[in-house]
Enzyme design. Structure first.
Site, PDB file in Angstrom:
ATOM      1  N   ASP A   1       2.287   2.729   2.627  1.00 11.15           N
ATOM      2  CA  ASP A   1       2.219   3.369   4.092  1.00 11.15           C
ATOM      3  C   ASP A   1       3.346   3.460   4.420  1.00 11.15           C
ATOM      4  OD1 ASP A   1      -0.271   3.983   3.002  1.00 11.15           O
ATOM      5  OD2 ASP A   1      -1.460   3.061   4.392  1.00 11.15           O
TER       6      ASP A   1
ATOM      7  N   CYS B   1       0.588  -1.140  -0.100  1.00 10.36           N
ATOM      8  CA  CYS B   1       0.088  -0.129  -0.062  1.00 10.36           C
ATOM      9  C   CYS B   1       0.754   1.202   0.074  1.00 10.36           C
ATOM     10  CB  CYS B   1      -0.999   0.173   1.179  1.00 10.36           C
ATOM     11  SG  CYS B   1      -0.171   0.117   2.557  1.00 10.36           S
TER      12      CYS B   1
ATOM     13  N   CYS C   1      -2.720  -2.894   8.605  1.00  7.44           N
ATOM     14  CA  CYS C   1      -2.389  -1.785   9.091  1.00  7.44           C
ATOM     15  C   CYS C   1      -1.590  -1.807  10.596  1.00  7.44           C
ATOM     16  CB  CYS C   1      -3.555  -1.012   8.889  1.00  7.44           C
ATOM     17  SG  CYS C   1      -4.431  -0.867   7.577  1.00  7.44           S
TER      18      CYS C   1
ATOM     19  N   CYS D   1      -3.087   5.224   5.601  1.00  8.16           N
ATOM     20  CA  CYS D   1      -4.660   5.266   5.586  1.00  8.16           C
ATOM     21  C   CYS D   1      -5.003   5.246   7.159  1.00  8.16           C
ATOM     22  CB  CYS D   1      -4.986   3.686   5.257  1.00  8.16           C
ATOM     23  SG  CYS D   1      -4.520   2.531   6.610  1.00  8.16           S
TER      24      CYS D   1
HETATM   25 FE1  FES Z   1      -1.684   0.382   4.254  1.00  7.12          FE
HETATM   26 FE2  FES Z   1      -3.331   0.803   6.033  1.00  7.12          FE
HETATM   27  S1  FES Z   1      -3.693   0.659   3.844  1.00  7.12           S
HETATM   28  S2  FES Z   1      -1.033   0.555   6.293  1.00  7.12           S
END
Ligand code: FES
Length: 143
Positions: A36, A34, A105, A61
């Site tokens: 992140d 993702c 996450c 997110c």
């Molecule tokens: Fe990647 Fe939440 S979508 S950490």
């Protein structure tokens, strides 16, 4: 509702956001899929081996923000070796659950805490059990 009250609360009012300039340990982890990124800063009282302060910066997110926020609350004031025991399941439980596709996450929060503790151990020449960081707890700085 998709997200619990607690998740929404920590997403809207995240606790302990920021950086610690003279941090004793910094851990940064990322999720390759993702994209992140989460960075965790800890301040440790060397005498008592207790985490006296913790702050985080998360570029990601809402669930990543909520999990890092609650993780900081869970480890603040804890002994450093207890912070190392923080699991992503414990984080999810403390938040009153997360949708299945958002569990990863919470893994980021566990890994960020572990990476910060590892950094503290490395900087202070403290021995630790490497198996705590492998293979599912990758704290690779480059992913
Ligand atoms: Fe990647 Fe939440 S979508 S950490």
């Amino acid at each position: 509702m998709l997200y619990s009250e607690k998740v929404m609360d920590h997403f809207r009012n995240p606790r302990n956001v920021g950086e610690i300039e003279d941090a004793d340990g910094i851990g940064q982890v990322g999720n390759a899929k993702c994209g992140d990124i989460m960075r965790m800063y800890i301040k440790v009282d060397k005498q008592s081996q207790t985490i006296t302060d913790v702050k985080f910066m998360t570029f990601g997110c809402g669930s990543a923000i909520a999990t890092s926020s609650i993780a900081t609350e869970m480890i603040k004031g804890q002994k450093i070796e207890d912070a190392l025991k923080l699991s992503n399941q414990a984080v999810v439980e403390a938040l009153g659950g997360l949708p299945t596709h958002k569990i990863h996450c919470s893994v980021l929060a566990e890994e960020a805490v572990k990476a910060a503790v590892k950094d503290y151990y490395d900087k202070n020449g403290i021995e630790y059990d490497c198996s705590l960081y492998a293979p599912n707890n990758c704290v690779c700085q480059h992913n």
